[in-house]
Write a protein that holds these residues in place. Structure first.
Motif, PDB file in Angstrom:
ATOM      1  N   LEU A 195       0.554  -1.323  -0.056  1.00 22.76           N
ATOM      2  CA  LEU A 195      -0.723   0.179  -0.144  1.00 22.76           C
ATOM      3  C   LEU A 195       0.980   0.976  -0.172  1.00 22.76           C
ATOM      4  N   PHE A 196       1.923   1.057   0.851  1.00 20.24           N
ATOM      5  CA  PHE A 196       2.707   2.963   0.695  1.00 20.24           C
ATOM      6  C   PHE A 196       3.756   2.570  -0.121  1.00 20.24           C
ATOM      7  N   SER A 197       3.863   1.461  -1.290  1.00 22.18           N
ATOM      8  CA  SER A 197       4.761   1.754  -2.527  1.00 22.18           C
ATOM      9  C   SER A 197       4.050   2.019  -3.856  1.00 22.18           C
ATOM     10  N   GLY A 198       2.572   1.460  -3.665  1.00 24.28           N
ATOM     11  CA  GLY A 198       1.484   1.661  -4.701  1.00 24.28           C
ATOM     12  C   GLY A 198       1.483   3.650  -4.412  1.00 24.28           C
ATOM     13  N   PHE A 199       1.496   3.450  -3.055  1.00 19.16           N
ATOM     14  CA  PHE A 199       0.431   5.459  -2.789  1.00 19.16           C
ATOM     15  C   PHE A 199       2.113   5.692  -3.158  1.00 19.16           C
ATOM     16  N   PHE A 200       3.518   5.561  -3.011  1.00 22.83           N
ATOM     17  CA  PHE A 200       4.926   6.680  -3.149  1.00 22.83           C
ATOM     18  C   PHE A 200       4.727   6.655  -4.342  1.00 22.83           C
ATOM     19  N   PHE A 201       4.415   5.275  -5.406  1.00 21.59           N
ATOM     20  CA  PHE A 201       5.027   5.503  -6.897  1.00 21.59           C
ATOM     21  C   PHE A 201       3.750   6.310  -7.321  1.00 21.59           C
ATOM     22  N   ALA A 202       2.687   6.295  -6.998  1.00 21.24           N
ATOM     23  CA  ALA A 202       1.166   6.527  -8.010  1.00 21.24           C
ATOM     24  C   ALA A 202       1.499   8.429  -7.451  1.00 21.24           C
ATOM     25  N   PHE A 203       1.701   8.595  -6.450  1.00 24.35           N
ATOM     26  CA  PHE A 203       1.891  10.064  -5.920  1.00 24.35           C
ATOM     27  C   PHE A 203       3.308  10.843  -7.298  1.00 24.35           C
ATOM     28  N   ILE A 204       4.745  10.252  -6.155  1.00 23.99           N
ATOM     29  CA  ILE A 204       5.415  11.040  -7.856  1.00 23.99           C
ATOM     30  C   ILE A 204       5.840  10.962  -8.920  1.00 23.99           C
ATOM     31  N   THR A 205       4.447   9.775  -9.653  1.00 19.44           N
ATOM     32  CA  THR A 205       4.080   9.646 -11.418  1.00 19.44           C
ATOM     33  C   THR A 205       3.309  11.003 -11.566  1.00 19.44           C
ATOM     34  N   SER A 206       2.238  10.568 -10.463  1.00 16.72           N
ATOM     35  CA  SER A 206       0.844  11.938 -10.396  1.00 16.72           C
ATOM     36  C   SER A 206       1.721  13.510 -10.251  1.00 16.72           C
ATOM     37  N   PHE A 207       2.673  13.918  -9.120  1.00 18.02           N
ATOM     38  CA  PHE A 207       3.144  14.867  -9.309  1.00 18.02           C
ATOM     39  C   PHE A 207       4.097  15.245 -10.660  1.00 18.02           C
ATOM     40  N   GLY A 208       5.140  14.678 -11.087  1.00 18.58           N
ATOM     41  CA  GLY A 208       6.052  15.489 -12.299  1.00 18.58           C
ATOM     42  C   GLY A 208       5.901  14.670 -13.462  1.00 18.58           C
ATOM     43  N   ASP A 209       3.947  14.643 -13.594  1.00 14.56           N
ATOM     44  CA  ASP A 209       3.106  15.180 -15.159  1.00 14.56           C
ATOM     45  C   ASP A 209       3.108  16.244 -15.460  1.00 14.56           C
ATOM     46  N   VAL A 210       3.662  15.761 -16.892  1.00 13.42           N
ATOM     47  CA  VAL A 210       3.609  16.812 -17.960  1.00 13.42           C
ATOM     48  C   VAL A 210       2.687  16.335 -18.803  1.00 13.42           C
ATOM     49  N   PRO A 211       2.910  15.560 -19.832  1.00 14.54           N
ATOM     50  CA  PRO A 211       2.622  15.502 -20.852  1.00 14.54           C
ATOM     51  C   PRO A 211       0.927  15.232 -20.795  1.00 14.54           C
ATOM     52  N   VAL A 212       0.185  14.114 -19.907  1.00 14.77           N
ATOM     53  CA  VAL A 212      -1.276  14.844 -19.545  1.00 14.77           C
ATOM     54  C   VAL A 212      -2.088  15.926 -19.094  1.00 14.77           C
ATOM     55  N   SER A 213      -1.233  16.226 -17.829  1.00 10.44           N
ATOM     56  CA  SER A 213      -1.800  17.413 -17.710  1.00 10.44           C
ATOM     57  C   SER A 213      -1.235  19.229 -18.181  1.00 10.44           C
ATOM     58  N   VAL A 214      -0.738  19.288 -19.357  1.00 10.96           N
ATOM     59  CA  VAL A 214      -0.358  20.120 -20.587  1.00 10.96           C
ATOM     60  C   VAL A 214      -1.687  20.449 -20.919  1.00 10.96           C
ATOM     61  N   PHE A 215      -2.740  19.401 -21.450  1.00 13.76           N
ATOM     62  CA  PHE A 215      -3.786  19.234 -22.171  1.00 13.76           C
ATOM     63  C   PHE A 215      -4.373  19.809 -21.619  1.00 13.76           C
ATOM     64  N   LEU A 216      -5.136  19.464 -20.626  1.00 10.17           N
ATOM     65  CA  LEU A 216      -5.646  19.757 -18.568  1.00 10.17           C
ATOM     66  C   LEU A 216      -5.925  20.864 -18.149  1.00 10.17           C
ATOM     67  N   ALA A 217      -4.577  21.671 -18.391  1.00 12.84           N
ATOM     68  CA  ALA A 217      -4.408  23.441 -17.717  1.00 12.84           C
ATOM     69  C   ALA A 217      -4.692  24.522 -18.508  1.00 12.84           C
ATOM     70  N   SER A 218      -5.639  25.420 -17.183  1.00  7.84           N
ATOM     71  CA  SER A 218      -6.167  26.299 -17.911  1.00  7.84           C
ATOM     72  C   SER A 218      -5.156  27.231 -17.384  1.00  7.84           C
ATOM     73  N   SER A 219      -5.890  28.504 -17.704  1.00 11.38           N
ATOM     74  CA  SER A 219      -4.944  30.052 -17.563  1.00 11.38           C
ATOM     75  C   SER A 219      -5.149  29.606 -15.646  1.00 11.38           C
ATOM     76  N   GLY A 220      -5.886  29.294 -15.193  1.00 13.73           N
ATOM     77  CA  GLY A 220      -5.908  29.649 -13.124  1.00 13.73           C
ATOM     78  C   GLY A 220      -5.421  28.831 -12.402  1.00 13.73           C
ATOM     79  N   THR A 221      -5.498  27.202 -13.400  1.00 13.99           N
ATOM     80  CA  THR A 221      -5.264  26.108 -12.742  1.00 13.99           C
ATOM     81  C   THR A 221      -3.918  25.143 -13.601  1.00 13.99           C
ATOM     82  N   THR A 222      -3.179  24.839 -13.213  1.00 16.26           N
ATOM     83  CA  THR A 222      -1.784  24.892 -13.287  1.00 16.26           C
ATOM     84  C   THR A 222      -0.727  24.509 -12.606  1.00 16.26           C
ATOM     85  N   PRO A 223      -0.535  22.941 -12.879  1.00 15.66           N
ATOM     86  CA  PRO A 223      -0.213  22.526 -11.864  1.00 15.66           C
ATOM     87  C   PRO A 223       1.833  22.608 -12.575  1.00 15.66           C
ATOM     88  N   LEU A 224       2.283  22.384 -10.629  1.00 18.27           N
ATOM     89  CA  LEU A 224       4.326  22.724 -11.186  1.00 18.27           C
ATOM     90  C   LEU A 224       4.452  22.712 -11.877  1.00 18.27           C
TER      91      LEU A 224
END
Length: 273
Positions: A195-224
């Motif tokens: 459970l910890f490992s799955g959460f950890f890898f999922a968190f890191i993958t989500s936190f550093g995502d660009v290819p998916v998030s760049v399509f869903l971002a808007s001017s007021g909601t943009t991940p780092l």
């Protein structure tokens, strides 16, 4: 002499591997302390200063908070769904378990750019059908990130489901324990590394995502990561090095704290204990 030579060779190979993995991070961290006003990346710093740390724009802090919230929510949801899927695959009586495992690994086989386009079009269809627009919303990011985070949880949790766990659960049932007590006292503690490992890898993958998030971002909601990508796409900003360094330090502290508090070793998805 031969053994000593082998040991030195192994140490040299390990040092090169660590240098390859950590070198880029150390260079970015070092360059972030360069207080010069030059419009280019410089390492080692010629003028050590905290100038760029003190001038990090507010948009980066807001984007960092948004990325953290999205990653936590997506990792939690992916861990829940992935755990249920892993238990179902391991203990289910339906045939075709290999096909099910392939199905839950499928999101990792699809290029993330394609995933981003698919979710963008899907959200457009949802908006047309229901009037609910998920593009540029935190939940829109969470649902999309959960899609490609679930395989990490399935692999991590599945790797700790063993026959010893089945025997322990059956022994507890024979001794008169209820299903809830078996789940709370035996199943969950045994699954904690996964459970910890799955959460950890999922968190890191989500936190550093660009290819998916760049399509869903808007001017007021943009991940780092998207904010940094868009900034460096047009110009060099030294404060990017500063916020990136802080993210590295926070992430490192997070991993160390979780390992000390939870007392778990990270289980690589797909490995067997």
């Amino acid at each position: 002499m031969r053994n000593r030579g082998s040991q030195l060779l192994i140490l040299a190979a390990a040092a090169l591997a660590y240098a390859f993995l950590l070198g880029p991070l150390l260079i970015v961290i070092g360059a972030s302390f360069d207080g010069g006003s030059q419009p280019f990346f410089r390492f080692p710093p010629e003028e050590v200063s905290l100038r760029w740390y003190l001038n990090i724009p507010e948009k980066y802090w807001s984007a960092l908070g948004l990325s953290f919230s999205i990653a936590v929510a997506a990792a939690a949801l992916a861990t829940l769904l992935g755990s249920l899927a892993a238990l179902g695959i391991a203990r289910g009586t339906v045939g075709g378990k290999g096909l099910l495992e392939t199905y839950f690994r499928f999101p990792l086989q699809v290029p993330f750019v394609v995933t981003g386009v698919v979710f963008l079009q899907f959200y457009y269809l949802v908006a047309d059908a229901t009037g609910i627009d998920l593009i540029g919303t935190p939940w829109g990011f969470v649902f999309a990130h959960t899609f490609f985070c679930v395989p990490y949880a399935v692999g991590a949790v599945g790797s700790v489901i063993t026959h010893d766990l089945d025997r322990s659960e059956n022994a507890a049932r024979i001794a008169g324990a209820t299903e809830w007590r078996v789940l709370r006292r035996i199943t969950i503690p045994a699954l904690k590394p996964g459970l910890f490992s799955g959460f950890f890898f999922a968190f890191i993958t989500s936190f550093g995502d660009v290819p998916v998030s760049v399509f869903l971002a808007s001017s007021g909601t943009t991940p780092l990561p998207v904010e940094i990508f868009q900034t460096l796409q047009f110009d060099y900003d030294p404060t990017v090095l500063s916020i990136s360094t802080l993210v590295v330090l926070i992430s490192t502290g997070f991993v160390i704290a979780m390992q000390r508090l939870v007392g778990l070793d990270i289980v690589l998805p797909g490995s067997r204990r």
